[in-house]
Scaffold this motif. Sequence first.
Motif, mmCIF file in Angstrom:
data_model
loop_
_atom_site.group_PDB
_atom_site.id
_atom_site.type_symbol
_atom_site.label_atom_id
_atom_site.label_comp_id
_atom_site.label_asym_id
_atom_site.label_seq_id
_atom_site.Cartn_x
_atom_site.Cartn_y
_atom_site.Cartn_z
ATOM 1 N N ASP A 1 0.767 -1.213 -0.040
ATOM 2 C CA ASP A 1 -0.065 -0.125 -0.159
ATOM 3 C C ASP A 1 0.953 1.334 -0.109
ATOM 4 O O ASP A 1 1.708 1.554 0.850
ATOM 5 N N ARG A 2 0.860 2.025 -0.924
ATOM 6 C CA ARG A 2 1.553 3.513 -1.128
ATOM 7 C C ARG A 2 0.768 4.331 -0.613
ATOM 8 O O ARG A 2 -0.625 4.561 -1.095
ATOM 9 N N ALA A 3 1.378 5.049 0.135
ATOM 10 C CA ALA A 3 0.566 6.394 1.035
ATOM 11 C C ALA A 3 1.378 7.456 1.061
ATOM 12 O O ALA A 3 2.491 7.533 0.881
ATOM 13 N N VAL A 4 0.833 8.570 1.325
ATOM 14 C CA VAL A 4 1.489 9.752 1.676
ATOM 15 C C VAL A 4 0.920 10.452 3.093
ATOM 16 O O VAL A 4 -0.250 10.307 3.260
ATOM 17 N N LEU A 5 1.615 10.963 3.832
ATOM 18 C CA LEU A 5 1.189 11.566 5.136
ATOM 19 C C LEU A 5 1.665 13.108 4.830
ATOM 20 O O LEU A 5 2.841 13.607 4.491
ATOM 21 N N TYR A 6 0.700 13.839 5.124
ATOM 22 C CA TYR A 6 0.686 15.606 5.048
ATOM 23 C C TYR A 6 0.811 15.851 6.542
ATOM 24 O O TYR A 6 -0.109 15.647 7.132
ATOM 25 N N THR A 7 1.725 16.661 6.849
ATOM 26 C CA THR A 7 1.646 17.465 7.977
ATOM 27 C C THR A 7 1.177 19.049 7.692
ATOM 28 O O THR A 7 1.135 19.354 6.655
ATOM 29 N N PHE A 8 0.737 19.614 8.739
ATOM 30 C CA PHE A 8 -0.057 21.066 8.752
ATOM 31 C C PHE A 8 0.531 21.774 9.755
ATOM 32 O O PHE A 8 0.949 21.177 10.760
ATOM 33 N N GLU A 9 0.209 22.947 9.601
ATOM 34 C CA GLU A 9 0.804 24.159 10.552
ATOM 35 C C GLU A 9 0.088 23.969 11.825
ATOM 36 O O GLU A 9 0.667 24.443 12.868
ATOM 37 N N SER A 10 -1.005 23.790 11.747
ATOM 38 C CA SER A 10 -1.959 23.827 12.900
ATOM 39 C C SER A 10 -3.100 22.677 12.589
ATOM 40 O O SER A 10 -3.328 22.013 11.720
ATOM 41 N N GLY B 1 1.525 17.663 16.377
ATOM 42 C CA GLY B 1 0.462 17.483 15.216
ATOM 43 C C GLY B 1 -0.134 16.481 14.664
ATOM 44 O O GLY B 1 -0.126 15.513 15.184
ATOM 45 N N GLN B 2 -1.271 16.690 14.114
ATOM 46 C CA GLN B 2 -2.192 15.894 13.355
ATOM 47 C C GLN B 2 -1.698 15.903 11.870
ATOM 48 O O GLN B 2 -1.743 16.874 11.453
ATOM 49 N N GLY B 3 -1.674 14.702 11.210
ATOM 50 C CA GLY B 3 -1.454 14.566 9.846
ATOM 51 C C GLY B 3 -2.698 14.027 9.176
ATOM 52 O O GLY B 3 -3.307 13.098 9.705
ATOM 53 N N LEU B 4 -2.551 14.136 7.768
ATOM 54 C CA LEU B 4 -3.519 13.472 7.098
ATOM 55 C C LEU B 4 -2.711 12.242 6.202
ATOM 56 O O LEU B 4 -1.750 12.680 5.438
ATOM 57 N N GLU C 1 -7.202 9.565 6.349
ATOM 58 C CA GLU C 1 -7.361 9.345 7.793
ATOM 59 C C GLU C 1 -6.453 10.310 8.654
ATOM 60 O O GLU C 1 -5.076 10.673 8.013
ATOM 61 N N MET C 2 -7.006 10.774 9.598
ATOM 62 C CA MET C 2 -6.223 11.712 10.496
ATOM 63 C C MET C 2 -5.561 10.932 11.444
ATOM 64 O O MET C 2 -5.976 10.224 12.214
ATOM 65 N N ILE C 3 -4.150 11.224 11.593
ATOM 66 C CA ILE C 3 -3.310 10.359 12.599
ATOM 67 C C ILE C 3 -2.349 11.299 13.101
ATOM 68 O O ILE C 3 -2.061 12.580 12.464
ATOM 69 N N PRO C 4 -1.937 10.862 14.472
ATOM 70 C CA PRO C 4 -0.933 12.046 14.953
ATOM 71 C C PRO C 4 0.398 11.650 14.050
ATOM 72 O O PRO C 4 0.773 10.780 13.653
ATOM 73 N N VAL C 5 1.210 12.745 13.983
ATOM 74 C CA VAL C 5 2.256 12.753 13.084
ATOM 75 C C VAL C 5 3.310 11.943 13.889
ATOM 76 O O VAL C 5 3.701 12.305 15.021
ATOM 77 N N PRO C 6 3.835 10.996 13.164
ATOM 78 C CA PRO C 6 4.881 10.005 13.876
ATOM 79 C C PRO C 6 6.216 10.740 14.452
ATOM 80 O O PRO C 6 6.452 12.104 13.538
ATOM 81 N N ARG C 7 6.873 10.342 15.614
ATOM 82 C CA ARG C 7 7.628 11.296 16.037
ATOM 83 C C ARG C 7 8.865 11.432 15.153
ATOM 84 O O ARG C 7 9.683 12.529 15.309
ATOM 85 N N GLU C 8 9.425 10.503 14.266
ATOM 86 C CA GLU C 8 10.558 10.530 13.457
ATOM 87 C C GLU C 8 10.141 11.525 12.329
ATOM 88 O O GLU C 8 11.161 11.679 11.723
#
Lengths: 230, 87
Positions: B3-12, B44-47, B31-38
């Motif tokens: 499964d190829r995916a992308v995670l976007y982070t946001f400023e808020s 933040g929350q990412g999509l 899917e909204m997920i907590p942005v991984p620590r790495e």
Amino acid sequence: MNEQSTLTEVDARGLPCPQPVFAAKRALESLLAGAVVIRVDNEVAKENILKFARANNFTTEVTATDGDYAITVFKGKMPPPGRQIRAGEEGGEVLTKKKPASGRSGRDKGGKGEADSQAGPGTAYLITQDMLGLGARQLGEILIKSMLFTLSERDTPPPLIVLVNSGVNLVTDRSPVIGHLRRLAENGCRILACGTCLEYYNIKDQLAVGEVTNMYSALEELEKFRVITV
Amino acid sequence: MKDRAVLYTFESVHQAIKGEDVLRAAGIACEMIPVPREISLSCGQGLRLAAADAEKSEAAWRQAAVSWQKKVHACRVDGRYRYGVEN
């Protein structure tokens, strides 16, 4: 105090869960010291009565005949006549099931989570609402999702999650976190949803993951772990 | 197949919520997920969404004035997403 031994018999065969435990509890409460013999016709009822006895530090003796069980519960200083198990005694495991080393419920499918490097019995979660924290609902829903996602991503999932009050909305098939909860369950986390709460919110038929529990079992299970309440 | 995916982070978190609403309205699963620590030490929350939907999503966000910060490729291996993996 009356030194004479008293023996009371309770026939709980045919009674639905959790009535056998209630019957045993009532009979023992009415007794200063002595023994109560509770007859049940299934393994679950037997186990529940043994759990109840252990929680109250009562001694028990079990005899099985033709699928029925007679559990003698001793209250006060009355030694059982034959083989005895000291419920609640150090290392005294009433249940015949093996206790998993990590304190987990023993439902692991193997593989993932087996190599538990964590010391101690683990941490259970008591979820009391369908959002995390007080404040804006939108944010609370994001946060509970985020929390369950994070727990579900761990190599070692928590051993137990108990959901009460509006927390039971999370175990229905329409829940936004049902995928995370399913994954947790698949990896060995035991998920218990309060039956009274499911009934109150009229969603008992929508339970999509975990088991229905009552207050007796929920508390007994939670008491085995450190608990984080959210 | 991976499964190829992308995670976007946001400023808020507000931008992330808006970003999710925009995608939902456009019929794009995310899917909204907590942005991984790495990826980020912020809380933040990412999509996360399918890599195939990345371009469409970015266009929808551009139109709705949603600004994302970082785009991280991810790929699902053994049921778990690994981030920073080129698609």
